[in-house]
Design an enzyme around this catalytic site. Structure first.
Site, mmCIF file in Angstrom:
data_model
loop_
_atom_site.group_PDB
_atom_site.id
_atom_site.type_symbol
_atom_site.label_atom_id
_atom_site.label_comp_id
_atom_site.label_asym_id
_atom_site.label_seq_id
_atom_site.Cartn_x
_atom_site.Cartn_y
_atom_site.Cartn_z
ATOM 1 N N GLU A 96 8.999 1.998 11.106
ATOM 2 C CA GLU A 96 9.953 3.148 11.055
ATOM 3 C C GLU A 96 9.224 4.510 11.280
ATOM 4 O OE1 GLU A 96 11.517 6.080 10.171
ATOM 5 O OE2 GLU A 96 11.840 5.350 8.060
ATOM 6 N N LYS A 125 0.864 -1.297 -0.037
ATOM 7 C CA LYS A 125 0.014 0.069 -0.073
ATOM 8 C C LYS A 125 0.998 1.276 -0.081
ATOM 9 C CE LYS A 125 -2.615 3.098 2.324
ATOM 10 N NZ LYS A 125 -1.896 4.218 1.553
ATOM 11 N N CYS A 185 12.339 11.770 8.296
ATOM 12 C CA CYS A 185 11.992 11.426 9.639
ATOM 13 C C CYS A 185 13.227 11.440 10.638
ATOM 14 C CB CYS A 185 11.397 9.976 9.659
ATOM 15 S SG CYS A 185 12.036 8.766 8.840
ATOM 16 N N GLU A 212 7.572 16.535 15.915
ATOM 17 C CA GLU A 212 8.283 16.526 14.520
ATOM 18 C C GLU A 212 7.578 17.526 13.708
ATOM 19 O OE1 GLU A 212 9.605 12.755 11.622
ATOM 20 O OE2 GLU A 212 7.666 12.759 12.491
#
Length: 479
Positions: A248, A173, A282, A382
């Protein structure tokens, strides 16, 4: 294949319409804010078809020899190399990544994962002797792979390559926000002669397709790259079926500048690393930890480095920073910049709004805050944009404490003129990767996080092993 219309799913060796008719998902240009295409809105029914195909293909594919799988990976690599520019153009259009960066990093690093899988597989021992016992490594089964929009090809190959090398079958996906490159990749998988059912791709939303993959009882493993929130939801959905979940997830990586660092070098490189891919990574080192006595000097060096970064049309080869990839991310980054100002951080450069010469598109000013305290939201959350926090510290112990003062633990950096000192500090940072003095990227180095940055590892042999089960066969080697 017309990249403006990705209205088909790749199931059991061919392109098919979704099982349930539904309005396609529009793809918005981050440059013009206009609709430039659409992608099929798959559903749980399509996931069922994909999983059944993958389950049916698994026994024969798992039984192939490593050399057969190496040949498949080499065919895939050859086609990726031949269609390099098509992939680069797709990524540039779907997420706005600057074409120079796409050609230098996005596509080459994606290809590097295929090369790494080939090299690792050539040397990997699937059966090892331990006295009279054999320790066998076997493919885990059907793998659901969920990939993000920020490094679309890179993240797909980081998962697909080791899964194929292990002998697993796949239901992918990709992000519905950057589907053009994923469709090109699926066509490459087809053209490479991948056996039907070994690779399947279902596009759609996380709420529909992602949730169906995570909870599916016939999927043996999930590998997801995404936000921590998405990782938690996937793990919760997967828990009742006790499948393996590797994640992750997010990060807030520190970059410790020790007082003996080469300032002229490491500050400019630190800004470039933080703003790479417009900060949409990230592991981006978006917290630069600076000795308090050098803070003013670093402010000037950092601002000068940011000023050299041309913001604009990603198709222009002179552009360093294109737009953010989508409206949600643009709005979030603008909110966080305003929050930083409200929290009392010193605005060194940048700030809210688009650059003055850009009236539309998801463009953001490269923004640097100084005098940031570790408890501020901009130091803890973040942001995923070109926003860098300069955080002062008094001594080495405080720098390490601040570096670890986060719920995340994905990447980290240490800069020092003394390699022994840098190694000592690196050993005290709670993160899955530490970079000393801006080394070259290593596609074989284990990548993954501590704490809320996830679990499991990708890249090289570490990535391959995630897709394998361990079986002990006692008495395999008679005494």
């Amino acid at each position: 294949m017309d990249m403006s219309r990705c209205d088909l799913l790749y199931l059991d060796g061919g392109w098919r319409l979704p099982a349930r008719p539904a309005a396609a998902i529009p793809i918005i240009s981050p440059v013009t804010e206009a609709v430039i295409g659409s992608v099929a809105r798959g559903s749980g029914l399509d996931v069922d078809i994909a999983v059944a195909a993958a389950r049916g293909a698994f026994p024969s594919f798992a039984a192939t020899s490593p050399s057969e799988r190496i040949h498949l990976l080499k065919r895939i690599l050859t086609l990726l190399e031949e269609r390099f520019e098509d992939l680069a153009q797709a990524i540039c259009h779907e997420m706005g990544s600057a074409i120079g960066f796409v050609r230098a990093s996005q596509v080459p690093f994606g290809l590097a994962h295929i090369r790494a899988a080939i090299e690792v597989l050539a040397d990997f021992r699937f059966i090892k002797e331990q006295g009279t016992t054999a320790i066998a490594k076997e493919a885990i089964g059907v793998c659901g792979l969920i990939t993000p929009w920020n490094w679309p090809l890179y993240q797909i190959t980081a998962k697909v390559a080791p899964a194929l090398a292990a002998g697993c079958t796949i239901v992918l996906k990709p992000s519905e926000l950057s589907p053009f490159s994923a469709h090109l990749f699926a066509q490459i998988m087809h053209d490479a002669g991948t056996p039907p059912g070994v690779f399947n791709m279902v596009t759609g939303t996380g709420e529909d397709v992602g949730a169906a993959i995570a909870s599916h009882s016939d999927i043996d493993m999930i590998s997801i790259t995404g936000s921590t929130r998405a990782g938690v939801l996937v793990a919760q959905a997967a828990a009742p079926t006790v499948k393996r979940v590797t994640q992750e997830l997010g990060g807030k990586s520190p970059n410790i500048l020790l007082d003996d660092a080469d300032w002229a070098r490491v500050v400019s490189l630190g800004v470039a690393a933080a703003f790479r891919n417009v900060g949409q990574s990230c592991s981006a080192p978006t917290r630069m930890l600076v000795p308090v006595k050098r803070l003013r000097e670093v402010e000037e060096l950092a601002a000068s480095a940011a000023a050299t970064m041309t913001v604009g049309d990603p198709l222009n080869e002179a552009t360093v920073l294109g737009p953010l990839a989508n409206l949600n991310q643009f709005d979030k980054v603008q909110d966080m910049i305003r929050i930083g100002i409200a929290e009392g951080a010193k605005l060194v450069c940048g700030g809210p709004g688009r650059p003055e010469d850009l009236s539309k598109g998801y463009f953001v000013k490269p923004t640097i805050f100084s005098e940031v305290r570790s408890g501020m939201r901009i130091a803890q959350e973040e942001i995923f944009g070109p926003v860098l926090c300069l955080i002062p510290y008094q001594d080495e112990d405080e720098a390490i404490r601040i570096a670890n003062d986060t719920v995340y633990g994905l990447g980290s950096h240490v800069q020092s003129g003394n390699i022994q000192r840098a190694r000592r500090v690196a050993g005290k940072i709670r993160a899955g990767q530490v970079h000393i003095n801006h080394p070259a990227w290593d596609g074989f180095a284990a990548f993954g996080g501590y704490k809320q940055s996830g679990n499991g590892r990708e890249y090289g042999v570490f990535g391959l092993e995630e897709y394998l089960e361990t079986k002990a066969i006692l008495g395999f080697f008679p005494g």
